[in-house]
Design an enzyme around this catalytic site. Structure first.
Site, PDB file in Angstrom:
ATOM      1  N   ARG A 255      -0.593   8.977 -27.205  1.00 57.56           N
ATOM      2  CA  ARG A 255       0.117   8.198 -26.199  1.00 57.56           C
ATOM      3  C   ARG A 255       0.670   8.998 -24.997  1.00 57.56           C
ATOM      4  O   ARG A 255       1.879   9.071 -24.768  1.00 57.56           O
ATOM      5  CB  ARG A 255       1.223   7.377 -26.863  1.00 57.56           C
ATOM      6  CG  ARG A 255       0.706   6.648 -28.086  1.00 57.56           C
ATOM      7  CD  ARG A 255       1.500   5.465 -28.472  1.00 57.56           C
ATOM      8  NE  ARG A 255       1.407   4.384 -27.517  1.00 57.56           N
ATOM      9  CZ  ARG A 255       2.040   3.223 -27.657  1.00 57.56           C
ATOM     10  NH1 ARG A 255       2.822   3.044 -28.692  1.00 57.56           N
ATOM     11  NH2 ARG A 255       1.903   2.276 -26.782  1.00 57.56           N
TER      12      ARG A 255
ATOM     13  N   ARG B 261      11.130  -5.081 -34.702  1.00 59.35           N
ATOM     14  CA  ARG B 261      10.936  -4.609 -33.323  1.00 59.35           C
ATOM     15  C   ARG B 261      10.110  -5.611 -32.521  1.00 59.35           C
ATOM     16  O   ARG B 261      10.263  -5.713 -31.313  1.00 59.35           O
ATOM     17  CB  ARG B 261      10.163  -3.284 -33.317  1.00 59.35           C
ATOM     18  CG  ARG B 261      10.962  -2.073 -33.720  1.00 59.35           C
ATOM     19  CD  ARG B 261      10.119  -0.824 -33.522  1.00 59.35           C
ATOM     20  NE  ARG B 261       9.335  -0.970 -32.302  1.00 59.35           N
ATOM     21  CZ  ARG B 261       8.054  -0.657 -32.174  1.00 59.35           C
ATOM     22  NH1 ARG B 261       7.390  -0.141 -33.168  1.00 59.35           N
ATOM     23  NH2 ARG B 261       7.424  -0.821 -31.035  1.00 59.35           N
TER      24      ARG B 261
ATOM     25  N   CYS C 181       3.042   8.759 -31.353  1.00 53.54           N
ATOM     26  CA  CYS C 181       3.540   7.951 -32.448  1.00 53.54           C
ATOM     27  C   CYS C 181       2.409   7.766 -33.436  1.00 53.54           C
ATOM     28  O   CYS C 181       1.328   8.333 -33.245  1.00 53.54           O
ATOM     29  CB  CYS C 181       4.094   6.625 -31.946  1.00 53.54           C
ATOM     30  SG  CYS C 181       2.831   5.546 -31.276  1.00 53.54           S
TER      31      CYS C 181
ATOM     32  N   LYS D 245       7.091  -9.902 -26.298  1.00 53.46           N
ATOM     33  CA  LYS D 245       7.811  -8.627 -26.241  1.00 53.46           C
ATOM     34  C   LYS D 245       7.275  -7.750 -25.104  1.00 53.46           C
ATOM     35  O   LYS D 245       8.048  -7.212 -24.304  1.00 53.46           O
ATOM     36  CB  LYS D 245       7.652  -7.879 -27.576  1.00 53.46           C
ATOM     37  CG  LYS D 245       8.009  -6.402 -27.506  1.00 53.46           C
ATOM     38  CD  LYS D 245       7.831  -5.709 -28.828  1.00 53.46           C
ATOM     39  CE  LYS D 245       6.452  -5.192 -29.146  1.00 53.46           C
ATOM     40  NZ  LYS D 245       6.093  -3.916 -28.527  1.00 53.46           N
ATOM     41  N   ASN D 246       5.952  -7.614 -25.039  1.00 54.81           N
ATOM     42  CA  ASN D 246       5.375  -6.657 -24.096  1.00 54.81           C
ATOM     43  C   ASN D 246       5.397  -7.144 -22.653  1.00 54.81           C
ATOM     44  O   ASN D 246       5.076  -6.394 -21.737  1.00 54.81           O
ATOM     45  CB  ASN D 246       3.957  -6.268 -24.530  1.00 54.81           C
ATOM     46  CG  ASN D 246       3.995  -5.429 -25.798  1.00 54.81           C
ATOM     47  OD1 ASN D 246       5.065  -4.971 -26.217  1.00 54.81           O
ATOM     48  ND2 ASN D 246       2.842  -5.236 -26.422  1.00 54.81           N
TER      49      ASN D 246
ATOM     50  N   ASP E 169      -3.756  -4.739 -30.617  1.00 50.90           N
ATOM     51  CA  ASP E 169      -2.564  -5.171 -31.353  1.00 50.90           C
ATOM     52  C   ASP E 169      -2.869  -6.239 -32.409  1.00 50.90           C
ATOM     53  O   ASP E 169      -1.964  -6.672 -33.116  1.00 50.90           O
ATOM     54  CB  ASP E 169      -1.492  -5.701 -30.376  1.00 50.90           C
ATOM     55  CG  ASP E 169      -0.902  -4.594 -29.515  1.00 50.90           C
ATOM     56  OD1 ASP E 169      -1.085  -3.414 -29.865  1.00 50.90           O
ATOM     57  OD2 ASP E 169      -0.261  -4.914 -28.489  1.00 50.90           O
TER      58      ASP E 169
HETATM   59  N1  EPU Z   1      -3.351   6.332 -21.827  1.00 54.95           N
HETATM   60  C1  EPU Z   1      -3.599   7.532 -21.217  1.00 54.95           C
HETATM   61  N2  EPU Z   1      -2.726   7.952 -20.264  1.00 54.95           N
HETATM   62  C2  EPU Z   1      -1.650   7.226 -19.896  1.00 54.95           C
HETATM   63  C3  EPU Z   1      -1.390   6.007 -20.512  1.00 54.95           C
HETATM   64  C4  EPU Z   1      -2.275   5.569 -21.484  1.00 54.95           C
HETATM   65  O1  EPU Z   1      -4.571   8.196 -21.534  1.00 54.95           O
HETATM   66  O2  EPU Z   1      -0.917   7.687 -19.011  1.00 54.95           O
HETATM   67  C5  EPU Z   1      -4.264   5.842 -22.851  1.00 54.95           C
HETATM   68  C6  EPU Z   1      -3.589   5.618 -24.189  1.00 54.95           C
HETATM   69  O3  EPU Z   1      -3.493   6.795 -24.934  1.00 54.95           O
HETATM   70  C7  EPU Z   1      -4.461   4.576 -24.821  1.00 54.95           C
HETATM   71  C8  EPU Z   1      -4.897   3.730 -23.634  1.00 54.95           C
HETATM   72  O4  EPU Z   1      -4.697   4.549 -22.490  1.00 54.95           O
HETATM   73  O5  EPU Z   1      -5.602   5.199 -25.349  1.00 54.95           O
HETATM   74  C9  EPU Z   1      -4.161   2.430 -23.453  1.00 54.95           C
HETATM   75  O6  EPU Z   1      -2.768   2.630 -23.492  1.00 54.95           O
HETATM   76  P1  EPU Z   1      -1.762   1.768 -22.618  1.00 54.95           P
HETATM   77  O7  EPU Z   1      -1.101   2.663 -21.639  1.00 54.95           O
HETATM   78  O8  EPU Z   1      -2.445   0.562 -22.100  1.00 54.95           O
HETATM   79  O9  EPU Z   1      -0.690   1.352 -23.717  1.00 54.95           O
HETATM   80  P2  EPU Z   1       0.829   1.108 -23.409  1.00 54.95           P
HETATM   81  O10 EPU Z   1       0.945   0.508 -22.080  1.00 54.95           O
HETATM   82  O11 EPU Z   1       1.606   2.326 -23.721  1.00 54.95           O
HETATM   83  C10 EPU Z   1       0.952  -1.339 -24.285  1.00 54.95           C
HETATM   84  C11 EPU Z   1       1.663  -2.076 -25.378  1.00 54.95           C
HETATM   85  C12 EPU Z   1       1.048  -1.715 -26.720  1.00 54.95           C
HETATM   86  C13 EPU Z   1      -0.446  -2.065 -26.683  1.00 54.95           C
HETATM   87  C14 EPU Z   1      -1.118  -1.339 -25.518  1.00 54.95           C
HETATM   88  C15 EPU Z   1      -2.577  -1.688 -25.360  1.00 54.95           C
HETATM   89  C16 EPU Z   1       3.934  -2.332 -24.539  1.00 54.95           C
HETATM   90  C17 EPU Z   1       5.371  -2.023 -24.696  1.00 54.95           C
HETATM   91  N3  EPU Z   1       3.092  -1.724 -25.374  1.00 54.95           N
HETATM   92  O12 EPU Z   1       1.170   0.044 -24.532  1.00 54.95           O
HETATM   93  O13 EPU Z   1       1.712  -2.523 -27.685  1.00 54.95           O
HETATM   94  O14 EPU Z   1      -1.043  -1.687 -27.889  1.00 54.95           O
HETATM   95  O15 EPU Z   1      -0.429  -1.664 -24.293  1.00 54.95           O
HETATM   96  O16 EPU Z   1      -2.743  -3.039 -25.173  1.00 54.95           O
HETATM   97  O17 EPU Z   1       3.560  -3.130 -23.701  1.00 54.95           O
HETATM   98  C18 EPU Z   1       2.565  -3.117 -29.771  1.00 54.95           C
HETATM   99  O18 EPU Z   1       3.092  -4.096 -29.216  1.00 54.95           O
HETATM  100  O19 EPU Z   1       2.517  -2.981 -31.018  1.00 54.95           O
HETATM  101  C19 EPU Z   1       1.970  -2.069 -28.945  1.00 54.95           C
HETATM  102  C20 EPU Z   1       1.693  -0.857 -29.397  1.00 54.95           C
END
Ligand code: EPU
Length: 419
Positions: free
Chosen positions: A120, A398, A115, A22-23, A306
């Site tokens: 986030r 999802r 969320c 998915k990701n 995850d």
């Molecule tokens: N963060 C910031 N600023 C940003 C972005 C992120 O501080 O601008 C922080 C977040 O709050 C968190 C950390 O950085 O503490 C990591 O977040 P990241 O941005 O890596 O998460 P994401 O890219 O929004 C993806 C996956 C998540 C998975 C995370 C971590 C997708 C669609 N989502 O989210 O997947 O947990 O990376 O590996 O790719 C899931 O599939 O259930 C899921 C939540």
């Protein structure tokens, strides 16, 4: 609304086909907006999050076709303003920001809210876009990004909790069509980022270093269509592996990539699981007595956040005390109170969960709060004696393709029922 009714206590046995990730699929679908030409994306999991992304692409003017697990996208003309209410509903859709900015020099996406797993923010995405020359305004709940031209830049994208997966993806996509060279330091190293880089390169981009903390993108004028197969879902594979060990079963994960699962397999082995890597699969079973673990979630190649909730369920079955520390998201322990309904004894101490082991879980009605928490409740239901009803399984739909069907094939007693 649907629930899953699970009659626990049956070991999982057999082979399960691992679906596309998915990701990885979500940003790759977004990346199809970077070209007017046709892109063919294969091994796309049939999930509501993917359907949502396709809806967003359609709302932006792209033509899409779905046949089996292949999605074809032709974004010949893209209009800047799609149905932004859609974007608000799925956080993963924030990754249309980079492609739209690169293609149209303007993008407006609704600011994704927090969320249940944490606040986030997207400050790092925006930092990256600003470094490339975009002007960002936040107004009325929207992010307006605009630029006359995108110019390559050097940037550091590490945040409080380390790198950002979708932030790295977003910047990589925008930089692919920027003038000159972009260097992303503290880039996310996740396999999903590498998969996106491979897709971008197949489209004619020049992305180097994906999978390492330094990614270099040399911008090109135009990208063309490409044909790409999405990597297998390492989180789905990990969930089945844990369920196999937790139920004292023996499961072969067909198509799983062991090289994407090192941290999870290492911890499973430490906990006493037997892992065999052979042919096109990976087989996992309960070996000797289970052992307690000390697990900390980290960015890749560390233990994935995850998989934290699912591993916690396994630890309720190991003797002794296990410690599970969550370092990526600040409130990703929503499953703990639901697991307590099944008899789990887990104490939260700051970012750590102290899990008492060898607990007899017994079935109960529980409520899913997010995707991975739901998966953990399902694993717990498979272990528990009696009947567990996992409510609100739209969270599972999802991110897990045909989970109930796949589990039934492995011998689990699982039914989907309308509430
Ligand atoms: N963060 C910031 N600023 C940003 C972005 C992120 O501080 O601008 C922080 C977040 O709050 C968190 C950390 O950085 O503490 C990591 O977040 P990241 O941005 O890596 O998460 P994401 O890219 O929004 C993806 C996956 C998540 C998975 C995370 C971590 C997708 C669609 N989502 O989210 O997947 O947990 O990376 O590996 O790719 C899931 O599939 O259930 C899921 C939540």
């Amino acid at each position: 609304m649907y629930s899953l009714i699970i009659k626990g206590g049956t070991p999982l046995h057999g082979a399960v086909e691992i679906s596309g990730a998915k990701n990885a699929a979500l940003p790759i679908l977004a990346a199809t907006l970077l070209t007017r030409e046709k892109c063919v994306i294969r091994r796309v999991p049939n999930l509501s999050d993917v359907a949502f992304m396709v809806k967003i692409l359609n709302s932006l003017g792209a033509r899409t076709r779905q046949r089996g697990d292949t999605i074809t996208v032709e974004a010949e003309r893209v209009k800047g303003l799609g149905d932004y209410e859609l974007v608000r509903k799925m956080r993963g859709s924030v990754c249309i920001l980079g492609p739209l900015l690169a293609r149209l020099r303007e993008a407006r996406v609704s600011l994704p809210g927090g969320c249940v797993i944490g606040s986030r923010p997207i400050d790092l995405h925006l930092k990256g876009m600003r470094a490339l020359g975009a002007t960002i305004r936040i107004e009325g709940g929207y992010v307006h990004a605009r630029t006359r031209r995108l110019v390559g830049a050097e940037m550091f994208l590490g945040g409080r909790a380390g790198p950002t997966v979708l932030g790295t993806a977003n910047v990589m996509m925008a930089a692919a069509l920027a003038e000159g060279v972009t260097i992303i330091e503290s880039a996310a190293c996740e396999p999903e980022v590498v998969d996106l880089a491979n897709f971008l390169n197949a489209m004619g981009a020049h992305v180097q270093g994906a999978g390492s903390p330094t990614i270099t993108v040399t911008g090109v004028k135009e990208l063309h269509g490409a044909d790409h197969e999405v990597i297998p879902d390492r989180i789905e594979a990990a969930t089945f592996a844990i369920a196999a060990v937790a139920t004292r079963g023996h499961v072969t994960l067909r198509g799983a990539r062991p090289d994407h699962l090192s941290a999870v397999l290492d911890k499973l082995q430490e906990a006493g699981a037997r892992i065999d890597r052979s042919g096109d699969g990976l087989s996992v079973r309960r070996g000797r007595q289970l052992l307690p673990l000390d697990v900390t979630t980290q960015p890749y190649a560390g233990f994935p956040t995850d998989v934290q909730a699912q591993m916690m369920v396994l630890m309720t079955q190991a003797p002794g005390i296990s410690i599970i520390t969550e370092r990526i998201f600040e409130s990703r322990f929503m499953h703990v109170s639901e697991l307590a309904r099944l008899g789990a004894e887990i104490l939260i101490e700051g970012p750590s969960a102290v899990v008492k082991g060898r607990v007899r879980l017994s079935g109960a009605p529980v409520m899913a709060s997010d995707l991975r928490a739901s998966a953990a409740l399902v694993v717990a239901g498979l272990v528990a004696r009696g009947e567990t009803r996992v409510k609100r399984i739209y969270h599972l739909d999802r991110g897990y393709e045909r989970l109930d069907e796949k589990l039934r094939k492995l011998g689990a007693k699982v039914q989907r029922a309308r509430d």
